[in-house]
Design a protein around this motif. Structure first.
Motif, PDB file in Angstrom:
ATOM      1  N   TYR A  94      11.278   2.895   5.135  1.00  0.00           N
ATOM      2  CA  TYR A  94      10.435   2.580   6.293  1.00  0.00           C
ATOM      3  C   TYR A  94       8.956   2.696   5.948  1.00  0.00           C
ATOM      4  CZ  TYR A  94       8.488   2.644  10.994  1.00  0.00           C
ATOM      5  OH  TYR A  94       7.755   2.366  12.116  1.00  0.00           O
ATOM      6  N   MET A  95       8.603   3.753   5.205  1.00  0.00           N
ATOM      7  CA  MET A  95       7.200   3.954   4.835  1.00  0.00           C
ATOM      8  C   MET A  95       6.695   2.796   3.958  1.00  0.00           C
ATOM      9  SD  MET A  95       7.087   8.088   4.272  1.00  0.00           S
ATOM     10  CE  MET A  95       5.319   8.237   3.994  1.00  0.00           C
ATOM     11  N   VAL A 114       6.193  -0.303   6.294  1.00  0.00           N
ATOM     12  CA  VAL A 114       5.014  -0.338   7.175  1.00  0.00           C
ATOM     13  C   VAL A 114       3.698  -0.206   6.406  1.00  0.00           C
ATOM     14  CG1 VAL A 114       6.202   0.455   9.250  1.00  0.00           C
ATOM     15  CG2 VAL A 114       5.172   2.145   7.714  1.00  0.00           C
ATOM     16  N   GLN A 115       3.784   0.290   5.153  1.00  0.00           N
ATOM     17  CA  GLN A 115       2.539   0.455   4.390  1.00  0.00           C
ATOM     18  C   GLN A 115       2.236  -0.743   3.486  1.00  0.00           C
ATOM     19  OE1 GLN A 115       2.275   4.193   2.302  1.00  0.00           O
ATOM     20  NE2 GLN A 115       2.882   5.359   4.100  1.00  0.00           N
TER      21      GLN A 115
END
Lengths: 237, 111
Positions: free
Chosen positions: B102-103, B106-107
């Motif tokens: 997820y990180m 989104v990054q």
């Protein structure tokens, strides 16, 4: 002393998975708190006093918006309402715990509850001290993990965007664990469906209480069915 | 820090108080005797599962499906968790892998 040592030794192996989990989630929590400008002291105090993983994560939003203690209290009650049912399950087990009882109830987080609920101590070990050490060890892991995270967070800088997702991941994994048992699927599904419907109807800031009422209503209506299925399952049909 | 130290301390006390009410209340209500109410026992059996379902939805309540990312990072990460969980059955791997995925999404992907 001898008795306590035996209880500690018997309790420790059962807490190893929680040690790993709390280190990970605790560190993530400490890093998250630090990223919002709350240092190790605040993280330590919160983890020591509240000992409530999900509520503490959500509490980060109370700490980063306008000061509203009543909202913080109500949201915590709602998020932790499930503890009410742990308590009901533990009435009998903790009945004769004496002076240990207040701490056992204080420390009854999801993980501690599930271990104590599902584990019987060896014959020669006092069950109350056994439960006490499981509670104490888990509590210590959570405090230690979150303090480590707060310290690491202030030493290393990395992009924490998306780290909050660790909580969602935790609940998804717990949900999947429940889903594996056929028996649990119906209440799990009722929980999701009632919440999604209430979310669509009431919106993100007002859907929790309607969802809980809805869940209890549907669980009550489907009770007879559930009890019958359980009996069939126990008969091996 | 958004709040003052005093406000922060009060919030910590509120979170503690709220948590303790939910943990102590059943013991105060059913003081001394075990609950023989089969309805309460039934709720105690099924409610934990429903509560986790509610919490999953609660975590995803602010996802916007009309944009700007259309909920793709959340959906992909959850599918990743499901895949990891059925493949390796390791709780920490599923939680850690899903969060890292997820990180990254989104990054680096859905910016």
């Amino acid at each position: 002393m001898e008795e306590k040592n035996r209880a500690l030794k018997a309790a420790f192996p059962h807490t190893i998975p929680v040690f790993t989990g709390f280190m990970f989630l605790g560190i993530a929590y400490g890093v998250l708190m630090d990223s919002k400008g709350y240092g190790v002291g605040w993280t330590f105090l919160m983890s020591l006093m509240a000992l409530a993983g999900s509520a503490q994560y959500v509490a980060v939003t109370f700490l980063t918006s306008a000061f509203n203690p009543l909202y913080a209290l109500l949201m915590t009650l709602i998020i932790n309402a499930r503890h009410l049912f742990y308590g009901i399950s533990m009435l009998d087990k903790y009945k004769d715990a004496g002076k240990l009882k207040p701490y056992l109830i204080f420390g009854m987080c999801d993980e501690t509850f599930s271990i104590i609920y599902s584990t019987k101590p060896p014959q020669d070990v006092d069950p109350h001290w056994f439960n006490f050490f499981i509670t104490l060890l888990n509590h210590s892991y959570w405090v230690l993990g979150s303090v480590l995270g707060a310290l690491l967070g202030s030493m290393f800088f990395f992009n924490t965007k998306g780290l909050d997702f660790v909580l969602t991941a935790l609940f998804v994994v717990i949900f999947l664990g429940h889903w594996k048992t056929q028996q649990n699927r119906q209440p799990a599904l009722i929980g999701v469906l009632c919440s999604v419907i209430c979310l669509l109807v009431f919106g993100p800031s007002n859907f929790i209480i309607p969802s809980m009422i809805g869940i209890i209503a549907v669980l009550t209506i489907t009770r007879k069915n559930y009890v019958r299925e359980k009996e069939l399952a126990e008969e091996g049909v | 820090m958004t709040l003052t130290p005093m406000e922060t301390f009060i919030i910590i006390c509120m979170v503690t108080l709220g948590t303790m009410i939910t943990r102590f209340l059943p013991f105060l209500i059913f003081k001394g005797n075990k609950s023989n109410n089969s309805y309460i026992n039934y709720l105690g059996t099924v409610l934990p599962y429903a509560a986790i379902g509610l919490l999953v939805v609660y975590c995803l309540k602010d996802v916007n499906f009309q944009g700007p990312t259309y909920g793709f990072p959340e959906a992909i990460a959850i599918l990743g968790i499901i895949f990891l969980h059925y493949w390796k059955e390791n709780i920490l791997l599923s939680i850690g892998g899903g969060t890292v995925l997820y990180m990254v999404l989104v990054q680096a992907v859905f910016i």
